[in-house]
Design an enzyme around this catalytic site. Structure first.
Site, short mmCIF file in Angstrom:
data_model
loop_
_atom_site.label_atom_id
_atom_site.label_comp_id
_atom_site.label_asym_id
_atom_site.label_seq_id
_atom_site.Cartn_x
_atom_site.Cartn_y
_atom_site.Cartn_z
N LYS A 1 40.13 48.35 27.53
CA LYS A 1 39.26 48.13 28.70
C LYS A 1 40.09 47.70 29.91
O LYS A 1 39.93 48.23 31.01
CB LYS A 1 38.23 47.03 28.36
N ASN A 2 40.98 46.74 29.69
CA ASN A 2 41.70 46.16 30.83
C ASN A 2 42.80 47.08 31.39
O ASN A 2 43.40 46.76 32.41
CB ASN A 2 42.27 44.78 30.46
N ARG B 1 34.04 41.10 37.59
CA ARG B 1 35.01 40.61 38.57
C ARG B 1 36.11 41.62 38.88
O ARG B 1 36.67 41.63 39.97
CB ARG B 1 35.66 39.34 38.07
N CYS C 1 33.68 32.21 37.41
CA CYS C 1 33.02 32.73 36.21
C CYS C 1 33.13 31.68 35.12
O CYS C 1 33.73 30.62 35.33
CB CYS C 1 33.58 34.09 35.80
N ARG D 1 38.90 31.29 39.09
CA ARG D 1 39.43 32.63 39.27
C ARG D 1 39.42 33.11 40.73
O ARG D 1 38.76 34.10 41.08
CB ARG D 1 38.70 33.62 38.36
N PRO D 2 40.18 32.42 41.59
CA PRO D 2 40.25 32.86 42.98
C PRO D 2 41.00 34.19 43.12
O PRO D 2 41.65 34.64 42.16
CB PRO D 2 41.04 31.74 43.67
N ASP E 1 43.41 35.97 26.06
CA ASP E 1 42.28 36.75 25.55
C ASP E 1 42.20 36.77 24.03
O ASP E 1 41.24 37.30 23.47
CB ASP E 1 42.35 38.20 26.07
N ILE F 1 46.15 29.33 30.94
CA ILE F 1 45.83 30.35 31.95
C ILE F 1 44.53 30.02 32.68
O ILE F 1 44.47 30.04 33.91
CB ILE F 1 45.74 31.76 31.33
N ARG G 1 30.60 44.07 26.66
CA ARG G 1 31.45 44.39 27.80
C ARG G 1 32.85 44.79 27.34
O ARG G 1 33.57 45.46 28.07
CB ARG G 1 31.57 43.18 28.73
#
Ligand code: EPZ
Length: 425
Positions: free
Chosen positions: A22-23, A94, A118, A123-124, A306, A328, A402
């Site tokens: 996905k990423n 995002r 989130c 998460r800027p 993750d 993270i 997702r």
């Protein structure tokens, strides 16, 4: 809303195939905005986030097709009628902020909703914006939107003060059509970055060094047509390996290279599990006695954030105490409160979780109703449910959908007793 109901305690054994990541697929689909020719992307997983990405592209006037059976997407961004990523779509995903780089590079403007925080952290996107500004873009924030403009981006030297996957991707995408050379220092080295660069180079970009901390991009005038196969999903693969490990089972995940797993592979071995190469993939054989393992999350090739929640599920069963440090994201222990409901013994202090494995006590996790809070937390709870005695119900699994394609079907094929049903609440 759907929920998963799991009867735990069955050994998970057999073969499952890793899908496309996905990423990796998300930035690659957005990167097709950089070319006016048709791009064919293979191995695109059939996930909610992919549908959102295609929706964003379509509402910009881009021609797209996607066949969920063959997992083939074709995209042609002949032009863009509206360079806007609206709040309604960005708030559901995002990663939509990745349209910024390609839109500004090719069309000179972009209007993208600010993603906001989130569940796992604030998460800027300051690093994405800093890089675009260095390349000559004007950035304005107004009414919740990022407005970026530039007649033509120019190459720049960009050193990130902190490693960011998304900011590295946005900068690469902006730089491929910029005038001159861009050097990115302290770049993220994740396999998904390497895959994005591979795709872009295949359609005419000049990117060197992807997968290392310094990436050099020589801007070109135009990109052409091409096709690309998305790299395998290392997080999905790792999740199924844990399913084998946590149930003392025997699982082979096809289409995954150990190099993609980073530190996760050695930590899985440290837990006593046997991890070996098997054909095109990896095979795990669970250990009767799971050993405690301590680790901290880091950018690739360190232990992936993750995979933190899923590995913690395994450690709840260990014989001894493990310490997990999340470096993270500032709020990525939401699964802990739910694991406690299943009988795990975990104490959180700041970014450290101390897990007292149940192994020596002779106790087990025991089934209960739990609530998924984000994508990887959901996977963690499913894994814990596979190991728990009795019935576990995981609610709010839209998070899971997702990032995992038909997880319950894959797990059923591996011998799990798991079903999807409508949540009566
Ligand atoms: C990517 O998110 C992944 N998402 C995430 O996967 C993953 O957890 C994360 O990288 C880290 O590996 C996608 O690839 C679509 P970052 P990203 O920018 O790019 C801070 C999943 O479960 N930061 O590398 O958003 C940030 O707050 C998801 O599949 C800034 O401060 O992550 C975080 O603390 C969740 N300013 C750290 O850097 C910025 O401008 C790393 O974030 C950007 C980031």
């Amino acid at each position: 809303m759907d929920q998963l109901v799991i009867q735990g305690g069955r050994k998970i054994s057999g073969i499952v195939s890793a899908r496309g990541a996905k990423n990796a697929a998300l930035p690659i689909l957005f990167a097709t905005l950089l070319s006016d020719r048709e791009c064919t992307i293979e191995n695109v997983p059939n996930l909610a986030d992919i549908s959102t990405t295609l929706k964003i592209l379509r509402q910009m006037g881009v021609e797209t097709t996607y066949d969920p059976t063959t997992r083939l997407a074709t995209i042609r961004a002949k032009t863009v009628t509206s360079p806007i990523a609206p709040y309604e779509l960005v708030r559901t995903m995002r990663a939509s902020v990745l349209v910024l780089g390609p839109l500004v590079a090719r069309f000179g403007q972009a209007k993208v909703s600010l993603p906001g925080g989130c569940s796992i952290g604030a998460r800027p996107v300051n690093l994405h914006l800093m890089a675009l500004e260095k390349m000559g873009a004007t950035i304005e924030i107004a009414e919740g939107y990022i407005h970026a403009r530039c007649r033509s981006l120019k190459g720049a030297e960009i050193e990130f003060p902190q490693i960011s996957v998304g900011a590295t991707e946005n900068t690469i995408m902006a730089a491929v059509l910029a005038n001159g050379r861009t050097i990115i220092k302290n770049a993220a080295r994740e396999p998904e970055i390497t895959d994005l660069a591979k795709f872009l180079n295949s359609i005419g970009a000049k990117i060197q060094g992807a997968g290392t901390a310094t990436i050099e991009i020589e801007g070109v005038e135009k990109l052409h047509a091409g096709s690309h196969r998305v790299v395998s999903d290392r997080i999905e693969a790792g999740t199924y390996l844990i399913a084998g490990a946590i149930t003392e089972g025997d699982v082979t995940v096809e289409n995954i290279d150990e190099d993609l797993l980073g530190a996760f592979a050695s930590k899985l071995r440290s837990s006593g599990c046997d991890l070996t190469k098997n054909g095109t993939g990896l095979r795990v054989r669970g250990a009767r006695k799971i050993l405690p393992v301590s680790f901290f999350t880091e950018p690739f090739p360190g232990f992936a954030t993750d995979m933190q929640a899923q590995f913690m599920a395994l450690l709840t069963m260990a014989h001894g105490v493990s310490v997990v440090t999340e470096n993270i994201f500032e709020n990525r222990f939401m699964h802990v409160a739910e694991l406690l409901r299943l009988g795990a013994k975990i104490a959180v202090a700041g970014n450290k979780a101390t897990i007292e494995g149940l192994g020596d006590s002779g106790r087990y996790l025991s089934g209960a109703s739990v609530m998924a809070t984000d994508l990887r937390a959901s996977a963690c709870l499913v894994l814990a449910g596979l190991a728990a005695k009795g019935e576990t119900t995981v609610k709010r699994i839209y998070h899971l959908d997702r990032g995992y394609e038909r997880m319950e079907e894959n797990l059923t094929a591996l011998g799990a007793e798991i079903r999807r049903e409508k949540d009566p609440d």
